[in-house]
Design an enzyme around this catalytic site. Structure first.
Site, PDB file in Angstrom:
ATOM      1  N   ARG A   1      98.737  -2.614  46.600  1.00 16.91           N
ATOM      2  CA  ARG A   1      99.025  -3.077  45.234  1.00 16.91           C
ATOM      3  C   ARG A   1     100.520  -2.929  44.902  1.00 16.91           C
ATOM      4  O   ARG A   1     101.133  -3.814  44.322  1.00 16.91           O
ATOM      5  CB  ARG A   1      98.193  -2.305  44.205  1.00 16.91           C
ATOM      6  CG  ARG A   1      98.508  -2.773  42.774  1.00 16.91           C
ATOM      7  CD  ARG A   1      97.708  -2.047  41.733  1.00 16.91           C
ATOM      8  NE  ARG A   1      96.321  -2.409  41.782  1.00 16.91           N
ATOM      9  CZ  ARG A   1      95.316  -1.556  41.609  1.00 16.91           C
ATOM     10  NH1 ARG A   1      95.564  -0.292  41.387  1.00 16.91           N
ATOM     11  NH2 ARG A   1      94.078  -1.973  41.650  1.00 16.91           N
TER      12      ARG A   1
ATOM     13  N   LYS B   1      89.812  -0.690  47.153  1.00 18.14           N
ATOM     14  CA  LYS B   1      88.389  -0.359  46.978  1.00 18.14           C
ATOM     15  C   LYS B   1      87.650  -1.515  46.271  1.00 18.14           C
ATOM     16  O   LYS B   1      86.595  -1.945  46.730  1.00 18.14           O
ATOM     17  CB  LYS B   1      88.237   0.952  46.188  1.00 18.14           C
ATOM     18  CG  LYS B   1      88.856   2.159  46.906  1.00 18.14           C
ATOM     19  CD  LYS B   1      88.652   3.450  46.163  1.00 18.14           C
ATOM     20  CE  LYS B   1      89.410   3.542  44.862  1.00 18.14           C
ATOM     21  NZ  LYS B   1      90.879   3.405  44.991  1.00 18.14           N
ATOM     22  N   THR B   2      88.235  -2.000  45.172  1.00 15.62           N
ATOM     23  CA  THR B   2      87.609  -3.119  44.456  1.00 15.62           C
ATOM     24  C   THR B   2      87.561  -4.350  45.353  1.00 15.62           C
ATOM     25  O   THR B   2      86.555  -5.058  45.419  1.00 15.62           O
ATOM     26  CB  THR B   2      88.433  -3.444  43.184  1.00 15.62           C
ATOM     27  OG1 THR B   2      88.652  -2.229  42.475  1.00 15.62           O
ATOM     28  CG2 THR B   2      87.724  -4.446  42.299  1.00 15.62           C
TER      29      THR B   2
ATOM     30  N   THR C   1      88.657   7.660  42.582  1.00 14.11           N
ATOM     31  CA  THR C   1      89.875   8.293  43.085  1.00 14.11           C
ATOM     32  C   THR C   1      89.652   9.806  43.156  1.00 14.11           C
ATOM     33  O   THR C   1      90.502  10.528  43.647  1.00 14.11           O
ATOM     34  CB  THR C   1      91.042   8.021  42.109  1.00 14.11           C
ATOM     35  OG1 THR C   1      90.609   8.351  40.787  1.00 14.11           O
ATOM     36  CG2 THR C   1      91.467   6.570  42.148  1.00 14.11           C
TER      37      THR C   1
ATOM     38  N   ASP D   1      83.342   1.034  39.153  1.00 15.65           N
ATOM     39  CA  ASP D   1      84.624   1.698  39.401  1.00 15.65           C
ATOM     40  C   ASP D   1      84.651   3.013  38.611  1.00 15.65           C
ATOM     41  O   ASP D   1      83.911   3.160  37.631  1.00 15.65           O
ATOM     42  CB  ASP D   1      85.760   0.772  38.935  1.00 15.65           C
ATOM     43  CG  ASP D   1      87.068   1.112  39.631  1.00 15.65           C
ATOM     44  OD1 ASP D   1      87.069   1.983  40.524  1.00 15.65           O
ATOM     45  OD2 ASP D   1      88.093   0.506  39.282  1.00 15.65           O
TER      46      ASP D   1
HETATM   47  P1  ADP Z   1      91.699  -0.251  44.191  1.00 14.35           P
HETATM   48  O1  ADP Z   1      90.384  -0.808  43.709  1.00 14.35           O
HETATM   49  O2  ADP Z   1      91.547   0.692  45.360  1.00 14.35           O
HETATM   50  O3  ADP Z   1      92.543   0.339  43.102  1.00 14.35           O
HETATM   51  P2  ADP Z   1      92.337  -3.045  44.682  1.00 14.35           P
HETATM   52  O4  ADP Z   1      91.138  -3.454  45.457  1.00 14.35           O
HETATM   53  O5  ADP Z   1      92.398  -3.474  43.252  1.00 14.35           O
HETATM   54  O6  ADP Z   1      92.565  -1.462  44.784  1.00 14.35           O
HETATM   55  O7  ADP Z   1      93.616  -3.605  45.495  1.00 14.35           O
HETATM   56  C1  ADP Z   1      94.839  -3.885  44.871  1.00 14.35           C
HETATM   57  C2  ADP Z   1      95.434  -5.158  45.442  1.00 14.35           C
HETATM   58  O8  ADP Z   1      95.960  -4.866  46.737  1.00 14.35           O
HETATM   59  C3  ADP Z   1      94.435  -6.302  45.661  1.00 14.35           C
HETATM   60  O9  ADP Z   1      94.425  -7.205  44.612  1.00 14.35           O
HETATM   61  C4  ADP Z   1      94.919  -6.993  46.909  1.00 14.35           C
HETATM   62  O10 ADP Z   1      95.784  -8.042  46.567  1.00 14.35           O
HETATM   63  C5  ADP Z   1      95.704  -5.938  47.630  1.00 14.35           C
HETATM   64  N1  ADP Z   1      94.968  -5.393  48.775  1.00 14.35           N
HETATM   65  C6  ADP Z   1      94.198  -4.275  48.767  1.00 14.35           C
HETATM   66  N2  ADP Z   1      93.714  -4.025  49.989  1.00 14.35           N
HETATM   67  C7  ADP Z   1      94.174  -5.000  50.801  1.00 14.35           C
HETATM   68  C8  ADP Z   1      94.017  -5.265  52.193  1.00 14.35           C
HETATM   69  N3  ADP Z   1      93.308  -4.467  52.969  1.00 14.35           N
HETATM   70  N4  ADP Z   1      94.628  -6.354  52.699  1.00 14.35           N
HETATM   71  C9  ADP Z   1      95.371  -7.143  51.902  1.00 14.35           C
HETATM   72  N5  ADP Z   1      95.578  -6.936  50.577  1.00 14.35           N
HETATM   73  C10 ADP Z   1      94.981  -5.884  50.025  1.00 14.35           C
END
Ligand code: ADP
Length: 346
Positions: A225, A72-73, A166, A117
């Site tokens: 992640r 998401k981030t 979430t 977030d």
């Molecule tokens: P969330 O905000 O949903 O908790 P993040 O955006 O922080 O998740 O993603 C976690 C890590 O996973 C990122 O730093 C990235 O390295 C990896 N990642 C997430 N989505 C992808 C994607 N679609 N393709 C490749 N790597 C991804």
């Protein structure tokens, strides 16, 4: 309020502490092309971004929901990069006073992306300020104190709010209704996970064979992640064994040592299932009671553990509480699932 509780970082999932050199930023995709998987989200966003650019307008506000670690981030940053605008990031608990929000919004450049977030944790006063900001690009400032206080409306530049959570169910409907675009993240398909692990290995300069990549991808709970973190651990195991690349054998041995099973479950996930079976006859058991039994907050249980257990078909959320499925008995090698089934629970 349960959603006020401190949610531990998802790295808890894999036990070992996050190391400074494990900064995810090196692996974060920067544009839609590098962002793998989540096909329909990407396809739609590509259209909305192109249309907003063509009209020279800010992109409509974007609401991102789904379990942690799914991107998401990352996607919020990708959107800002694709729009070629400024990206400002915060989380709802950090927006303590109205002046925190005023400070950000008055400084944000035109059409900039403002990412919040954990948006389900906004304070009511901040949330109300956001309503006007999102709709009319104005903010209400209170000048002075007491009876002499007056409200001044300040215009701000049109911007795009990206809110991530979430817990979509905990976001108030007036706020949800102000987002023009909603993207619901789901766990990644095996082939997308394989593409991600190959990309990450390439960036980190790690060699991994096809079988190892496939096995690792299946063991990371559909979550990039977790996949990236597991990849780094496998590199540790390979190097420790004096091997220059990650083979299937390294992954098998590594997963065994990390106590991750064939479904990608960790010790703690199995513990949750075991407690429901052994202490509560397979369920139903209320989420709060279960959280206390496992020594975690309800937030952690609901955000970090349950989504994948449900997706894997091992757990169900019912109106009366949590219930394990016959598959959970089978997976743990326990007897009794058939009996519960006869009770009409499954
Ligand atoms: P969330 O905000 O949903 O908790 P993040 O955006 O922080 O998740 O993603 C976690 C890590 O996973 C990122 O730093 C990235 O390295 C990896 N990642 C997430 N989505 C992808 C994607 N679609 N393709 C490749 N790597 C991804």
């Amino acid at each position: 309020m349960s959603n006020e509780k401190e949610v531990p970082p998802p790295e808890q999932y894999l036990g070992p502490e996050k190391k400074p050199n494990e900064d995810d930023s090196t692996l974060r995709p920067r544009n839609l092309g590098e962002f793998l998987g989540q096909k329909s989200i990407k396809e739609n966003l590509a259209v909305f971004i192109a249309a907003a650019r063509k009209r020279r307008e800010n992109l409509d506000h974007l609401f991102l929901t789904g379990p942690p670690g799914l991107g998401k981030t990352t996607l919020a940053q990708v959107v800002a990069n694709e729009l070629e605008v400024e990206f400002v990031q915060t989380s709802a608990p950090a927006l303590d006073k109205p002046r925190d929000l005023i400070g950000i919004l008055t400084n944000l450049e035109q059409k900039g992306v403002f990412f919040i977030d954990e948006i389900h944790r906004l304070k009511p006063a901040i949330e109300e300020m956001l309503y006007i900001a999102m709709e009319d690009y104005k903010i209400d400032c209170v000048i002075g104190q007491g009876p002499g206080a007056r409200t001044l409306q300040l215009p701000i530049q049109p911007f795009t709010l990206v809110g991530a959570t979430t817990k979509a169910g905990n976001v108030s409907s007036p706020l949800v209704s102000r987002f023009g675009i909603t993207c619901r993240f789901s766990f990644y398909e095996a082939q997308d996970m394989e593409a991600i692990v190959r990309r990450s290995a390439g960036i980190l300069g790690i060699r991994i064979d096809d079988e190892a990549a496939a096995l690792l991808s299946r063991s990371a709970r559909g979550t990039p992640r977790i996949l990236n973190r597991l990849l780094r651990r496998m590199r540790d195991f390979a190097q420790f064994q004096g091997q220059s690349f990650i083979t299937r054998q390294v992954v098998e041995e590594g997963l065994r040592r990390l106590e991750i099973d064939a479904l990608g479950l960790e010790k703690y996930d199995r513990e949750i299932l075991r407690i429901i079976i052994e202490r509560y006859g397979g369920g139903p058991v209320g989420a709060d009671t279960l959280a206390i039994s496992i020594g975690e907050s309800s937030d952690t249980l609901e955000d970090y553990y349950e989504p994948y257990l449900i997706q894997a078909g091992l757990l169900r959320r019912t109106s009366r509480g949590r219930t394990v499925t016959p598959l959970a008995y089978e997976h743990l090698g326990l007897r009794g699932g058939e009996r519960s089934g006869q009770n009409g629970l499954f």
